[in-house]
Write an enzyme that holds these catalytic residues in place. Structure first.
Site, PDB file in Angstrom:
ATOM      1  N   VAL A  52      16.858  -5.446   0.766  1.00 42.52           N
ATOM      2  CA  VAL A  52      15.895  -4.545  -0.295  1.00 42.52           C
ATOM      3  C   VAL A  52      16.808  -3.552  -0.665  1.00 42.52           C
ATOM      4  O   VAL A  52      16.433  -2.865  -1.808  1.00 42.52           O
ATOM      5  CB  VAL A  52      14.477  -4.398  -0.010  1.00 42.52           C
ATOM      6  CG1 VAL A  52      13.817  -5.402   0.273  1.00 42.52           C
ATOM      7  CG2 VAL A  52      14.572  -3.522   1.378  1.00 42.52           C
TER       8      VAL A  52
ATOM      9  N   LYS B 261      17.828  -0.827   1.876  1.00 44.09           N
ATOM     10  CA  LYS B 261      17.309   0.136   3.007  1.00 44.09           C
ATOM     11  C   LYS B 261      18.629   1.114   3.104  1.00 44.09           C
ATOM     12  O   LYS B 261      18.414   2.427   3.059  1.00 44.09           O
ATOM     13  CB  LYS B 261      17.044  -0.348   4.401  1.00 44.09           C
ATOM     14  CG  LYS B 261      15.788  -0.929   4.435  1.00 44.09           C
ATOM     15  CD  LYS B 261      15.593  -1.442   5.732  1.00 44.09           C
ATOM     16  CE  LYS B 261      16.244  -2.473   6.261  1.00 44.09           C
ATOM     17  NZ  LYS B 261      16.214  -3.666   5.286  1.00 44.09           N
TER      18      LYS B 261
ATOM     19  N   ASP C 187      21.079  -1.024  13.320  1.00 43.43           N
ATOM     20  CA  ASP C 187      21.305  -2.188  12.988  1.00 43.43           C
ATOM     21  C   ASP C 187      22.694  -2.549  13.458  1.00 43.43           C
ATOM     22  O   ASP C 187      23.805  -1.862  13.318  1.00 43.43           O
ATOM     23  CB  ASP C 187      21.448  -2.188  11.585  1.00 43.43           C
ATOM     24  CG  ASP C 187      21.179  -3.790  11.053  1.00 43.43           C
ATOM     25  OD1 ASP C 187      21.561  -4.459  11.727  1.00 43.43           O
ATOM     26  OD2 ASP C 187      21.321  -3.918   9.570  1.00 43.43           O
TER      27      ASP C 187
ATOM     28  N   ASN D 200      13.053  -1.311  -5.508  1.00 42.26           N
ATOM     29  CA  ASN D 200      14.743  -1.191  -5.908  1.00 42.26           C
ATOM     30  C   ASN D 200      14.923  -2.530  -6.803  1.00 42.26           C
ATOM     31  O   ASN D 200      13.979  -3.414  -6.991  1.00 42.26           O
ATOM     32  CB  ASN D 200      15.385  -1.365  -4.472  1.00 42.26           C
ATOM     33  CG  ASN D 200      16.602  -0.599  -4.702  1.00 42.26           C
ATOM     34  OD1 ASN D 200      17.118   0.012  -5.571  1.00 42.26           O
ATOM     35  ND2 ASN D 200      17.167  -0.362  -3.396  1.00 42.26           N
TER      36      ASN D 200
END
Lengths: 272, 340
Positions: free
Chosen positions: B37, B39, B63, B264
């Site tokens: 999305v 981030k 991540d 977004n």
């Protein structure tokens, strides 16, 4: 002889309790207890259940794709109501478990306690005197612990009664298939009619009895408390009069919802 | 569902992230949302904006896909590195699995071989322990160095929320362990002496106690709305919306404050556009956007456009970040009014 009959009665009651089952009695008692003392919780639980059903119904009619906002809001309400229900249900379950443990213990203590008490209290009194010729050499067994020789002692009489009742129950259990096999038809029909009549009578009277008990259980408790208080302190029983008036007003308030509950009880009994 | 444009303007909260910039007491900011999305773009943009109004900003990514390095075009490691072109913006990428390995190597050198092997098996057996280790690493780094605000760019999987609930879980676990250590400590020491292990377990339990204090502190900080906030990033589609709703409910149960949503990849097609996909998609996005406005009335909802280029590199991030604080106004007269 009154001692003999008292012992027989005690044994009958104890065996009946045993035969009926501690858990059954505990269940019945729990039903009465709930009605008497935990009315608000039960009503709250029912209200929450009704709300949940209506919210679920609305939710199923709302499309999550097209009306996401409404769907999400309903979902949030549903989740919060479910967690409330969860809390009340667990508290009720906990209550049930503790009540059952306490009640079963109480019952066991009463049943066995009475027996033990009687054995100890009347340890040296005879129940009745046996003619000596019947069992001559071994009569000392009958008067076992401390009773005068030639009589039957209390523990022995207990033992005899218990054995007798247990045998009677066993015979009845064994006799049922034999009856079904060998009895003539007319006897069977009459038997059936008798059983039906008994059942109908029970069905008619139990709700009335239960209603009466529920209506008056608070009064009973208050009377008992009154008696205890008055015998202990010998004070003016003003708090208990407040108690009785409160209970009568409670009765009036609760009468309306009672019929609904009695119907439920009848339905449950029929299902059983 | 259509709103009166003038009414809506008065009722809606300001559609920017200015409130985050203004809230000086904020120390921890989480940026999260399910897959793809935006981030990383959002967290990098927010970091850029924050670096203008704060003393020092640290951007952390847990991540394993090393997306911060891609976004800024610069290699980051598990030590905080200054981002090129900035004076007070630092970035750090933590790889959870490698940090566990390091910790185990360390413990092997200290303790006995048998203990090390047992700990290793234990460590990899518990699910979520890599998140826990990442968390521990972060706490260690952060307690020693001082930053005014720390931004977490979370991993796309659902592990984010488990990571956030971790402090309370760990607290309880550590409380139990220290209870047990009090009871079994001497026996354990005797046993290890018998077996010839060199387990210095007083040291171990001491460290656990110390960690427990830090964990409790962190837990309290995360639940304080003045210190911590969570920014949800989503796109205007059904599944993303559903996930966002779930995430917000979970955050509420963890008592973590959230009052910002960044939507977004919004399309702003021109009025005379004849692109069928754009128009259809735009209508669908509009529909879900209305639902978002209806459902999240007390949230700041920031609309970010889908740009024609990818957002990579410091310059692009700077441009994109401007739109977080100044609402995007599409160039020509458009099919979609922001107020509609």
């Amino acid at each position: 002889m009154s001692l003999a009959f008292a012992i027989v009665l005690v044994v009958l009651i104890t065996e009946f309790i045993l035969w009926f089952g501690y858990s059954q009695i505990a269940n019945l008692a729990y039903g009465v207890y709930l009605n008497a003392f935990e009315r608000e919780r039960i009503q709250k639980q029912r209200k929450i259940k009704r709300d949940i059903l209506s919210i679920k119904h609305d939710l199923s009619r709302t499309s999550s794709q097209d009306q996401f906002a409404k769907w999400a809001k309903l979902r949030r309400k549903l989740d919060s109501k479910m967690s409330e229900l969860e809390k009340i249900t667990t508290s009720l379950v906990y209550l049930k478990t503790t009540f059952e443990i306490k009640f079963t213990t109480f019952l066991w203590v009463v049943a066995n306690g009475v027996q033990i008490f009687m054995v100890i209290w009347y340890r040296s009194s005879p129940v009745f005197y046996l003619p000596q010729d019947w069992f001559s050499p071994i009569t000392w067994i009958f008067s076992m612990p401390f009773a005068p020789s030639g009589s039957v002692s209390v523990p022995f009489w207990f033992f005899v009664c218990r054995k007798f009742v247990k045998k009677a129950i066993q015979i009845k259990r064994d006799a049922v298939p034999l009856y079904h096999k060998y009895a003539p038809e007319s006897v069977k029909q009459h038997g059936q009619l008798l059983i039906q009549w008994c059942k109908t009578q029970i069905r008619i009277f139990t709700p009335i009895v239960v209603q009466w008990v529920n209506a008056n259980v608070k009064t009973f408790c208050n009377i008992i408390a009154e008696k205890a208080k008055s015998s202990e302190e010998k004070k003016v029983p003003s708090p208990s009069t407040n108690g009785t008036s409160a209970s009568t007003s409670n009765e009036e308030i609760n009468d309306a919802s009672k019929t609904e509950e009695k119907e439920e009880k009848i339905l449950e009994k029929n299902r059983e | 569902m259509s709103h009166e444009s003038s009414d809506e303007e008065f009722e809606k909260l300001e559609p920017t992230l200015q409130n985050v910039l203004d809230q000086k007491s904020l120390h921890w900011i989480f940026v999260g949302g399910k897959g793809g999305v935006g981030k990383t773009t959002t967290s990098c943009s927010l970091a850029v904006q924050l670096s203008k109004v704060r003393d020092s900003v640290l951007l952390i990514s847990t991540d394993p896909a090393h997306n911060l390095s891609d976004a800024f075009g610069q290699k980051f490691s598990k030590e905080a590195t200054l981002v090129e072109g900035f004076t007070n913006l630092y970035a750090m990428e933590i790889d959870p699995t490698s940090s566990i390995q390091e910790m185990l190597d360390q413990s092997e050198q200290q303790g006995g071989g048998a203990m090390g092997a047992m700990m290793q098996d234990l460590a990899f057996a518990i699910p979520g322990v890599d998140e826990a280790m990442g968390f521990a690493e972060v706490m260690k780094q952060v307690k020693t160095m001082e930053y005014s605000v720390i931004i977490f760019d979370t991993a796309p999987t659902g592990h984010t929320l488990r990571f956030l609930s971790f402090p309370s879980v760990l607290e309880k676990a550590l409380a139990k362990i220290s209870q047990l250590s009090g009871r079994f400590g001497p026996m354990f020491q005797q046993m290890s002496g018998m077996m010839g292990l060199n387990a210095n377990q007083e040291d171990m339990f001491g460290k656990l106690e110390g960690m427990r204090a830090i964990i409790t502190e962190v837990n309290n900080q995360f639940k304080d709305p003045e210190k911590t906030t969570f920014i949800c990033v989503c796109i205007s589609e059904f599944l993303s919306l559903y996930e966002t709703e779930r995430m917000i409910q979970e955050l509420t149960t963890y008592q973590i404050d959230t009052h910002n949503i960044v939507v977004n990849q919004l399309l702003f097609p021109r009025k005379d556009s004849n692109c069928e996909q754009c128009l259809v998609r735009h209508r669908m996005q509009r529909k879900y956007l209305d639902q978002i406005y209806d459902l999240y009335e007390d949230f700041h909802i920031v609309l970010m456009p889908l740009l024609t280029k990818e957002i990579r590199g410091t310059q692009d991030i700077r441009e994109f970040s401007e739109m977080l604080v100044k609402p995007y106004v599409p160039p020509d007269d458009l099919l979609m009014d922001v107020s509609q």
